[in-house]
Design an enzyme around this catalytic site. Structure first.
Site, short mmCIF file in Angstrom:
data_model
loop_
_atom_site.label_atom_id
_atom_site.label_comp_id
_atom_site.label_asym_id
_atom_site.label_seq_id
_atom_site.Cartn_x
_atom_site.Cartn_y
_atom_site.Cartn_z
N GLY A 76 0.79 -1.22 0.00
CA GLY A 76 0.00 0.00 0.00
C GLY A 76 0.82 1.27 0.00
N HIS A 77 2.15 1.17 0.00
CA HIS A 77 3.02 2.35 0.10
C HIS A 77 4.14 2.26 -0.92
CE1 HIS A 77 5.56 5.42 2.14
NE2 HIS A 77 4.41 5.83 2.64
N PHE A 78 3.98 2.48 -2.08
CA PHE A 78 2.79 2.83 -2.84
C PHE A 78 2.69 1.85 -3.99
CE2 PHE A 78 4.48 6.78 -1.06
CZ PHE A 78 3.40 7.25 -0.34
N VAL A 83 7.98 2.60 -1.77
CA VAL A 83 8.83 3.47 -0.96
C VAL A 83 8.71 3.02 0.49
CG1 VAL A 83 9.19 5.84 -0.12
CG2 VAL A 83 8.54 5.45 -2.51
#
Length: 175
Positions: A76-78, A83
């Site tokens: 989810g990041h990203f 990252v």
């Protein structure tokens, strides 16, 4: 001078003196299993893979975190642009500091809790394939409070730096 810590893996591994590392890699002072014997963090939240330097005379420790594409936080990041979150870089530094503290006389199974994150700066993106070097130099370590200067870097380039402070509750408070 860097001091070798421990002697054998608490999970039944071999003596550290027999361990060799591939060319270009740092010598392992503490393995993941030995780190788990010192601090309570576990997968998926253990963010230090190994300790490669430990110098109690200089109040310094250096750990490493190999950042892989399969890390849970990259989902989810990203999506499409992985990252490593800055807060997890700070946590990795705090865990390296916790390993240092756990090895000091009189700390036993007590664990520090964040008291402050000061002068924190993020200067480089950390992505899959990077090896995050986690260097902490203690500025103060008392029975109930500690502070250290922490720097996370990749290939010599600073990714994150901060002054980390923690409190150490009395023995048994967190149990």
């Amino acid at each position: 001078m860097t001091e070798r810590v421990g002697g054998s893996d608490p999970v039944g591994g071999s003596d550290l003196a027999d361990m060799t590392e591939p060319a270009g890699r740092s010598e392992i002072v503490l393995t993941t299993a030995q780190i788990q014997g010192l601090i309570p963090h576990r997968w998926p939240f253990l963010l230090v893979d190994r300790i490669v330097e430990y110098d109690p005379n200089a109040a310094r420790i250096v750990g490493e975190k190999a950042v892989t594409a399969t890390e849970w936080f990259f989902q989810g990041h990203f999506p499409g642009l992985p990252v490593m979150p800055g807060v997890l870089q700070v946590e990795a530094l705090a865990q390296a500091m916790a390993v240092y503290v756990a090895q000091q006389e009189g700390f036993g199974d007590r664990i520090g809790l964040f008291a402050g994150i000061d002068e924190c700066r993020f200067k480089r993106i950390v992505s899959p394939g990077d090896v995050l070097r986690l260097e902490v130099t203690m500025e103060r370590l008392g029975r109930r409070f500690g502070r250290g200067r922490a720097v996370a870097s990749v290939d010599g380039e600073v990714a994150c730096e901060a002054l980390l402070s923690f409190i150490i509750p009395p023995e048994g408070v967190l149990r």
